[in-house]
Design a protein around this motif. Structure first.
Motif, PDB file in Angstrom:
ATOM      1  N   ARG A  93      -3.205  -9.522  -7.978  1.00  0.00           N
ATOM      2  CA  ARG A  93      -2.739  -9.279  -6.677  1.00  0.00           C
ATOM      3  C   ARG A  93      -1.822  -8.335  -6.687  1.00  0.00           C
ATOM      4  O   ARG A  93      -1.027  -8.148  -7.530  1.00  0.00           O
ATOM      5  CB  ARG A  93      -2.145 -10.761  -6.048  1.00  0.00           C
ATOM      6  CG  ARG A  93      -3.274 -11.726  -5.919  1.00  0.00           C
ATOM      7  CD  ARG A  93      -4.300 -11.723  -5.062  1.00  0.00           C
ATOM      8  NE  ARG A  93      -5.220 -12.958  -4.797  1.00  0.00           N
ATOM      9  CZ  ARG A  93      -6.334 -13.042  -5.254  1.00  0.00           C
ATOM     10  NH1 ARG A  93      -6.831 -12.318  -6.390  1.00  0.00           N
ATOM     11  NH2 ARG A  93      -6.987 -14.257  -5.306  1.00  0.00           N
ATOM     12  N   GLN A  94      -2.052  -7.556  -5.619  1.00  0.00           N
ATOM     13  CA  GLN A  94      -0.978  -6.293  -5.573  1.00  0.00           C
ATOM     14  C   GLN A  94       0.364  -6.604  -5.429  1.00  0.00           C
ATOM     15  O   GLN A  94       1.181  -5.714  -6.100  1.00  0.00           O
ATOM     16  CB  GLN A  94      -1.546  -5.377  -4.202  1.00  0.00           C
ATOM     17  CG  GLN A  94      -1.028  -3.920  -4.176  1.00  0.00           C
ATOM     18  CD  GLN A  94      -1.613  -3.163  -3.247  1.00  0.00           C
ATOM     19  OE1 GLN A  94      -2.206  -3.639  -2.343  1.00  0.00           O
ATOM     20  NE2 GLN A  94      -1.050  -1.954  -3.163  1.00  0.00           N
ATOM     21  N   ALA A  95       0.699  -7.372  -4.840  1.00  0.00           N
ATOM     22  CA  ALA A  95       2.396  -7.940  -4.970  1.00  0.00           C
ATOM     23  C   ALA A  95       2.772  -8.273  -6.448  1.00  0.00           C
ATOM     24  O   ALA A  95       3.911  -8.235  -6.541  1.00  0.00           O
ATOM     25  CB  ALA A  95       2.688  -9.028  -4.014  1.00  0.00           C
ATOM     26  N   TYR A  96       1.931  -8.410  -7.290  1.00  0.00           N
ATOM     27  CA  TYR A  96       2.108  -8.748  -8.674  1.00  0.00           C
ATOM     28  C   TYR A  96       2.106  -7.522  -9.511  1.00  0.00           C
ATOM     29  O   TYR A  96       2.454  -7.341 -10.589  1.00  0.00           O
ATOM     30  CB  TYR A  96       1.215  -9.756  -9.346  1.00  0.00           C
ATOM     31  CG  TYR A  96       1.348 -10.989  -8.734  1.00  0.00           C
ATOM     32  CD1 TYR A  96       2.368 -12.139  -9.136  1.00  0.00           C
ATOM     33  CD2 TYR A  96       0.540 -11.737  -8.088  1.00  0.00           C
ATOM     34  CE1 TYR A  96       2.821 -13.202  -8.557  1.00  0.00           C
ATOM     35  CE2 TYR A  96       0.652 -12.955  -7.498  1.00  0.00           C
ATOM     36  CZ  TYR A  96       1.504 -13.640  -7.644  1.00  0.00           C
ATOM     37  OH  TYR A  96       1.828 -14.962  -7.138  1.00  0.00           O
TER      38      TYR A  96
END
Length: 194
Positions: free
Chosen positions: A78-81
């Motif tokens: 996921r982009q936040a990771y």
């Protein structure tokens, strides 16, 4: 063997046969890997091709023989990771505790910092038994020496060799907690710019 006899370099597709040979005993004889079957060389080539788009894949070489490898991968896709990575490392079993893993991780972390990765994770199996012939605490102790801290356990989550095994996550911060991240740089772009 002296530590200076080992060089760390970027892995190449043609190294995957050597990588597979290093990994095979971990699959067949230990619970360090939760895989049951040794992946084929072709499978390792496919894994390598996917990994190096985003993260580094390194090998340790001594006298022109690949004796260990380490790579990073997505912790969670996921982009936040983007600023986190999960690390994997394997060293030829006859050469454990000779500084090869330390050299691999030092170089891996150096590249991850250039990619603006802030947190590294390691997923490590453990048995909780003192006399388990298939698994000991070597990996946990190695990561502790490298500055990782244990952050969570998953109890009896992997079944291999007719026994339940636990798994823990260990974490190492490459920058102080709360630091605003710079954009993540995929390894393929970083390598092209070098």
């Amino acid at each position: 063997m002296r530590n200076k006899d080992v060089i760390i370099r970027l892995a190449k597709l043609e190294d995957m046969e050597s990588v597979q040979k290093i990994y095979a005993p971990y699959v067949l004889n230990t619970a360090i890997s939760f895989e049951f079957d040794v992946p084929s060389v072709t499978e390792f080539e496919n894994r390598y091709a996917a990994i190096v788009q985003q993260y580094p894949f390194l090998v340790a070489e001594r006298a022109e023989e690949v004796v260990g490898y380490a790579y990073a991968g997505s912790f969670i896709e996921r982009q936040a990771y983007d600023w986190t990575a999960e690390l994997s490392i394997y060293v030829k079993q006859t050469l454990l505790k000779k500084g090869i893993g330390t050299k691999l991780y030092a170089e891996l972390e150096k590249i991850l910092r250039l990619q603006n990765v802030q947190i590294c994770y390691a997923c490590i199996a453990f048995s909780g038994l003192d006399d388990d012939a298939c698994l000991d605490d070597t990996s946990i102790l190695f990561h502790q020496k490298k500055g990782f801290i244990k952050i969570g356990d998953f109890r009896q989550c992997g079944y291999k060799f007719e026994r339940w095994y636990h798994m823990c996550y260990m974490e190492k911060r490459l920058v102080p907690q709360g630091t605003t991240p710079k954009p993540f740089i995929p390894f393929s772009k970083l390598y092209a710019a070098m």
